[in-house]
Structure formats: C-alpha cells, structure tokens
Design an enzyme around this catalytic site. Structure first.
Site, PDB file in Angstrom:
ATOM      1  N   GLU A 268      35.323  42.941  45.727  1.00 37.22           N
ATOM      2  CA  GLU A 268      35.196  43.200  44.287  1.00 37.22           C
ATOM      3  C   GLU A 268      35.024  41.846  43.629  1.00 37.22           C
ATOM      4  O   GLU A 268      35.943  41.034  43.627  1.00 37.22           O
ATOM      5  CB  GLU A 268      36.433  43.952  43.777  1.00 37.22           C
ATOM      6  CG  GLU A 268      36.178  44.612  42.435  1.00 37.22           C
ATOM      7  CD  GLU A 268      36.512  43.704  41.273  1.00 37.22           C
ATOM      8  OE1 GLU A 268      35.631  42.909  40.873  1.00 37.22           O
ATOM      9  OE2 GLU A 268      37.642  43.773  40.790  1.00 37.22           O
ATOM     10  N   GLU A 402      29.563  34.823  34.813  1.00 33.18           N
ATOM     11  CA  GLU A 402      30.915  35.259  34.499  1.00 33.18           C
ATOM     12  C   GLU A 402      31.719  34.060  34.003  1.00 33.18           C
ATOM     13  O   GLU A 402      31.918  33.089  34.723  1.00 33.18           O
ATOM     14  CB  GLU A 402      31.569  35.854  35.753  1.00 33.18           C
ATOM     15  CG  GLU A 402      32.900  36.482  35.445  1.00 33.18           C
ATOM     16  CD  GLU A 402      33.507  37.199  36.645  1.00 33.18           C
ATOM     17  OE1 GLU A 402      33.665  36.555  37.706  1.00 33.18           O
ATOM     18  OE2 GLU A 402      33.828  38.389  36.520  1.00 33.18           O
TER      19      GLU A 402
HETATM   20  P1  NAI Z   1      38.151  32.552  44.060  1.00 32.84           P
HETATM   21  O1  NAI Z   1      37.174  33.594  44.463  1.00 32.84           O
HETATM   22  O2  NAI Z   1      37.987  31.190  44.632  1.00 32.84           O
HETATM   23  O3  NAI Z   1      39.643  33.041  44.410  1.00 32.84           O
HETATM   24  C1  NAI Z   1      40.027  34.354  44.708  1.00 32.84           C
HETATM   25  C2  NAI Z   1      40.852  34.364  45.989  1.00 32.84           C
HETATM   26  O4  NAI Z   1      40.039  33.908  47.069  1.00 32.84           O
HETATM   27  C3  NAI Z   1      42.069  33.438  45.968  1.00 32.84           C
HETATM   28  O5  NAI Z   1      43.132  34.023  46.686  1.00 32.84           O
HETATM   29  C4  NAI Z   1      41.564  32.225  46.708  1.00 32.84           C
HETATM   30  O6  NAI Z   1      42.576  31.453  47.319  1.00 32.84           O
HETATM   31  C5  NAI Z   1      40.685  32.847  47.757  1.00 32.84           C
HETATM   32  N1  NAI Z   1      39.678  31.937  48.316  1.00 32.84           N
HETATM   33  C6  NAI Z   1      39.081  30.886  47.694  1.00 32.84           C
HETATM   34  N2  NAI Z   1      38.250  30.250  48.544  1.00 32.84           N
HETATM   35  C7  NAI Z   1      38.323  30.917  49.719  1.00 32.84           C
HETATM   36  C8  NAI Z   1      37.720  30.734  50.988  1.00 32.84           C
HETATM   37  N3  NAI Z   1      36.861  29.722  51.218  1.00 32.84           N
HETATM   38  N4  NAI Z   1      38.029  31.594  51.971  1.00 32.84           N
HETATM   39  C9  NAI Z   1      38.885  32.617  51.765  1.00 32.84           C
HETATM   40  N5  NAI Z   1      39.508  32.827  50.594  1.00 32.84           N
HETATM   41  C10 NAI Z   1      39.230  31.989  49.579  1.00 32.84           C
HETATM   42  O7  NAI Z   1      38.157  32.471  42.488  1.00 32.84           O
HETATM   43  P2  NAI Z   1      38.676  31.242  41.582  1.00 32.84           P
HETATM   44  O8  NAI Z   1      38.152  29.955  42.131  1.00 32.84           O
HETATM   45  O9  NAI Z   1      40.130  31.364  41.433  1.00 32.84           O
HETATM   46  O10 NAI Z   1      37.962  31.570  40.218  1.00 32.84           O
HETATM   47  C11 NAI Z   1      36.586  31.237  40.046  1.00 32.84           C
HETATM   48  C12 NAI Z   1      35.879  32.325  39.308  1.00 32.84           C
HETATM   49  O11 NAI Z   1      35.845  33.497  40.097  1.00 32.84           O
HETATM   50  C13 NAI Z   1      36.517  32.746  38.004  1.00 32.84           C
HETATM   51  O12 NAI Z   1      36.204  31.886  36.954  1.00 32.84           O
HETATM   52  C14 NAI Z   1      35.929  34.116  37.844  1.00 32.84           C
HETATM   53  O13 NAI Z   1      34.629  34.020  37.304  1.00 32.84           O
HETATM   54  C15 NAI Z   1      35.840  34.646  39.264  1.00 32.84           C
HETATM   55  N6  NAI Z   1      36.983  35.515  39.573  1.00 32.84           N
HETATM   56  C16 NAI Z   1      36.791  36.873  39.571  1.00 32.84           C
HETATM   57  C17 NAI Z   1      37.859  37.722  39.773  1.00 32.84           C
HETATM   58  C18 NAI Z   1      37.686  39.195  39.768  1.00 32.84           C
HETATM   59  O14 NAI Z   1      38.596  39.904  39.380  1.00 32.84           O
HETATM   60  N7  NAI Z   1      36.590  39.718  40.249  1.00 32.84           N
HETATM   61  C19 NAI Z   1      39.223  37.219  39.963  1.00 32.84           C
HETATM   62  C20 NAI Z   1      39.317  35.775  40.015  1.00 32.84           C
HETATM   63  C21 NAI Z   1      38.223  34.978  39.801  1.00 32.84           C
END
Ligand code: NAI
Ligand code: MG
Length: 499
Positions: A268, A402
């Site tokens: 998601e 986003e």
């Molecule tokens: P992210 O996608 O990096 O983080 C979400 C999860 O993925 C966290 O638990 C993080 O530790 C993990 N993650 C990060 N890099 C990873 C990797 N290489 N391998 C496995 N897991 C990994 O999102 P982030 O950096 O916190 O936020 C960046 C942008 O992502 C936000 O500004 C927003 O636009 C979007 N986002 C969207 C969400 C949603 O509900 N669909 C939730 C959070 C962020």
C-alpha cells in the site's frame, strides 16, 4: 480517558511513562545483537524520549528462526480458529486496558493530537483485532463441484512466517490492519515498525504475550528500513511481506523478493486523492468541511489524504472561501493539548520535505492562499501551518507527487468528464471522492475513477468491513474486511479419488 483531562494532567501522565525500547524476540525483550541503539525523537518538542534497539540482520535472523519454530510446531498455526479467536479477544482487551498509555506513546512518538490517538487510533486498533478474532471461526473452506468419485477440498492455509513493515502515520492502526488477519489465519508475524514510531508496536508485543499469544508468534524488530527492513525483505525464510509506505520502498521490496525467495509481497503505497466537488452539490458547507479535514487531518500525513481539491469552476470562489475558513479555525498546536486538532509533523526530514514542496508550489506558479510556514519552532518540535494553494495545474509537481503534509492543491474543471480525467491523471489510484446530488453523475464517476475506494458525498468513509487498497502505483493487495485474509493465506487443493 486523556481527552477529558487538562494539558497539565496529560503532561504529567507523559512524564511518568516508562518506555519499552527493545526488540521482542522469542517471547522476551532483547537488545540488538550488536548492542546498537538509535534515538527516539519526539516531534512534539524535539526531545529524545529513549534509545531504541537498532536491529540488523542478526536480530532479524533470530526472529525469523523463532517464528519458524513456532509455526512448524503448531502452537498457534495448529490451533482451532475458535481457540485463536479467544486469545486474540484477550489481546484486544489488553490493548483496551492500556488505552491511555498507548495513546500517549503514539502522540509523543509521532506528533498526532492526543484527542485523535485516544478517540481514533487506540479504539480502531482494538476494533480491528477484535473483528478478525470474531471473524476467523466463521470462515469456511470450500468443497469443489467434482464428479461423484472425487472429493476436492480447497483449503485456506496460513502462509508461514510473515513480516509487516509499517509506516509512522498511523503506527498502531497500520500494524493492526496486518496483525489482525495475519494472526487470525495462523501465521507467525514479525512487525518492523517505522524508525520514527516504534514505541506502540514494542509495547503491543508484551500485551500479546500477556494475552496468551505464544512466544515466537508475535515479534517486533525495531530499526531502520535499509537494515532491519531489508533483512526481512531479502530473507530466504520469510514467506510474505505486507507493507505500507512509499512507492520507492514498495518497488524495492518487489525487487528483494525477486532476488531472494519470491516471497509474497502486498503493498500500500500512498496516493494523490482527487476530491471532486460539482456545482450541484447539496451541501457546500459539508463539502468544504470534508475538503479541509480531508487534507489537514493527521497533519496531512495520510495515504488517502484529499490532497487535490477539484472544483467546478462556477462554485470555486464560494467553496474555497469556506475551505479556508475551516482551515483557519482548526486548532493547531501542542499535540498533548486535548483541544488540538492538528499537531506536529513526524520528524525533521518530513518537515523539510513538506516545506520544500511548499516552496516548489510557489515556484511552479501556484498561488498561496493560506499558511505555508513552519510554526512553533521555539517548541523544538516540527510544525507546519495548514496550507492551501489555488491555481494549481495538474501537471505541476505539487499536484502529482505525494507531499504527505498539510498542503492542499486546488484545481478547477468545467464538466464531469474533465474532472474524472484530471482525477485519474496521476500514477496513484488509492482513493477518490465526489460530491454531487445527481446519482447518475456520482455512479458514472465512481465507475470511471481508477481507485480502490470512491466516496460519494462524504470523505474517508468506511470501516473494518470494507477493503482498502490501491489501483496502479498505490500498490496491490487489500487491507481490512475478509478480503485481507487472502494476503496471509495460501490456497491448497486436496483432490481425493474414491475407489
Ligand atoms: P518509507 O517507505 O521509507 O517507510 C515505510 C517503512 O518502510 C518504514 O518502516 C521503513 O523503515 C521501511 N523501509 C524504508 N526503507 C526500507 C528498505 N530499503 N527496505 C525495507 N524497508 C524499508 O517512507 P518514509 O521514508 O518514512 O516516508 C517517505 C514518504 O513515503 C512520505 O513522505 C510519504 O510520501 C510516503 N509514505 C506513505 C505512507 C502510506 O501510508 N502509504 C506512509 C509513510 C510514508
Ligand atoms: Mg524512507
């Protein structure tokens, strides 16, 4: 409940909290194998709350081993669904009994208003766990319509060892959307909370054990994405990953699956929700309130936030005036204050990301009508005013990307066809909303909008009974409802010939 208390009383409660800060592996709290930790910073005031175990490959290996042993010996996977149900109901009760603490942890850790944590996040978490507990002993397998000398059973079996990689915007709810169906179907689950918001997941592990969820079945490995997250993504003995977060990491997880054991991946990955208002709308005040809350709720850190307001040209000024009024009147401030409706942005990185998009909006030629500034900087925390841009064109980056902050882009259209075209003109397809008094227009739009959820004359409607997830690059697989069970199950055919 906290919402009834004064700010001072809530601050006192917060000061008395004892933060669990370790991984939960094999039924107990443990530090990272190499002893490393990272700072848990509160966006409320920039203070370090505690140091959290920074798990890496070795810790993930230990958790996966414990999960596999638990799965194979059937201590959870082998139980009758009615037995899992009873234990999960106790888990929901334990969460409810610790509601005040969990709400405080959530607010301190990621900055959402305490009123929201108390009235939304904790009760929703309890409800999700309870709903899947109640559901699982009512779901039947199938017998296929075969010839008389054959009995063919189609059985739903647990997948095995499942990892949930969750984000920071609704740390407990996003975890619960995965914990509920994953545990109900009999899997062993490992939760990797976002590094910005580990505290509630860590605490939930202990509550799960107290409820009788056996050791190895519910584990938590806090840490960074490229470390703990990648170790799960690349693990040869993890059978499935359920992820909510950025599209960038979603794509990485698909690659990691392909480069390792072809583990199942469900994603998601956010959105750019069009919130469409037609001139014939029955209640412009309601539409304006929904438009403002649709972007400012949870500081705009919502995957389905109504970040693009699409208004029919003839009512634009009238509607916008009302949206601005609602935005202005929202109580913006200290997340611990029970009156606050909009709190802090999760961390410094996200603050900078949102501010840079605000700068970009002006550079791209959009007109700033409200907010646009960092606020409350003297608190040490991370705050951004509710922000509205008018005159946005859909090709602009603020309309396409986003932002994940309290920034609304307003666009205009002349007829329904154009509204749907603009609505669909994005890489995302998580949700859409339309306001109109014409059922024909509503249904035409609902069918043509390529999104997993379409709301008519409301915004963000739904409950645990309906599936949630995306088309296009918003990902695939559905959370919530009985459909979510598919994400955590394998289908097995058993074909028996009678002689
Ligand atoms: P992210 O996608 O990096 O983080 C979400 C999860 O993925 C966290 O638990 C993080 O530790 C993990 N993650 C990060 N890099 C990873 C990797 N290489 N391998 C496995 N897991 C990994 O999102 P982030 O950096 O916190 O936020 C960046 C942008 O992502 C936000 O500004 C927003 O636009 C979007 N986002 C969207 C969400 C949603 O509900 N669909 C939730 C959070 C962020
Ligand atoms: Mg990231």
């Amino acid at each position: 409940m906290s919402a009834a208390l004064s700010l001072d009383a809530i601050r006192n409660q917060a000061a008395g909290l004892n933060f669990r800060n370790q991984a939960f592996i094999g039924g107990r709290y443990v530090g990272a194998a190499d002893g490393r930790t990272f700072d848990c910073i509160s966006p409320v005031d920039g203070r370090v709350l505690t140091k959290i175990a920074r798990c890496g490959k070795e810790d993930v290996d230990r958790a996966v081993k414990a999960a596999r042993v638990a799965f194979d010996d059937g201590r959870w996977s082998g139980l009758a669904p009615a037995q899992r149900k009873r234990t999960m109901l106790r888990f929901a009760e334990r969460i409810e009994a610790n509601a005040t603490e969990l709400a405080l942890l959530e607010t301190l850790d990621m900055g959402k208003p305490i009123g929201d944590s108390t009235r939304i996040d904790v009760p929703a978490t309890v409800n999700v766990i309870r709903w899947y507990a109640e559901a699982i002993d009512k779901v039947y397998d199938e017998v296929a319509p075969t010839a008389g000398n054959v009995v063919a059973m189609i059985r739903r079996e647990p997948m095995g060892v499942v990892a949930a990689i969750v984000p920071w915007n609704f740390p407990m709810i996003m975890a619960a959307w995965k914990i509920g169906p994953a545990l109900a179907t009999g899997n062993s689950l490992i939760v990797k909370p976002a590094e910005q918001s580990s505290l509630t997941a860590i605490r939930l592990a202990e509550l799960a054990l107290e409820a009788g969820i056996p050791e190895g079945v519910f584990q938590v490995v806090p840490g960074f994405g490229p470390e703990a997250g990648e170790a799960l993504g690349r693990h040869m003995d993890v059978d499935g990953i359920a992820f909510t977060g950025s599209g960038e990491v979603g794509k990485l997880l698909l690659r990691m699956s392909g480069e390792s054991n072809m583990k199942r991946v469900a994603l998601e990955c956010g959105g750019k929700t069009p919130h469409i208002v037609l001139a014939d709308t029955h209640d412009l005040d309601a539409a304006a309130t929904a438009a403002a809350w649709g972007i400012f709720f949870n500081q705009g850190e919502v995957c389905n936030a109504g970040s693009r307001l699409l208004v029919e040209r003839s009512i634009k000024d009238q509607l916008l005036e009302k949206v601005i009024e609602v935005g202005r009147s929202m109580k913006f401030g200290d997340p611990l204050d029970p009156a606050t409706q909009m709190g802090a942005i999760v961390d410094q990185d996200q603050l900078e990301k949102v501010l840079s998009y605000i700068g970009l909006g002006s550079e791209e030629g959009a007109k700033l009508l409200l907010g646009g500034q960092r606020a409350r900087a003297d608190s040490g925390g991370f705050y951004i005013e509710p922000t509205i841009f008018d005159g946005v064109e859909n090709r602009m980056r603020i309309a396409q990307e986003e932002i994940f902050g309290p920034v609304l882009s307003v666009l205009t259209f002349d007829d329904l066809e154009e509204a749907v075209k603009i609505g669909n003109d994005t890489i995302y397809g998580l949700a859409a909303a339309i306001w109109t008094r014409d059922i024909n227009k509503a249904m035409t739009a609902a069918k043509k909008l390529r999104a997993g959820s379409v709301w008519v004359n409301c915004f963000d409607g739904g409950d645990i009974t309906t599936p949630f997830g995306g088309y296009k690059q918003s990902g695939f697989g559905r959370d919530k409802s009985l459909h979510a069970l598919d994400k955590y199950s394998e289908l097995k055919t058993i074909w028996i010939e009678l002689h």
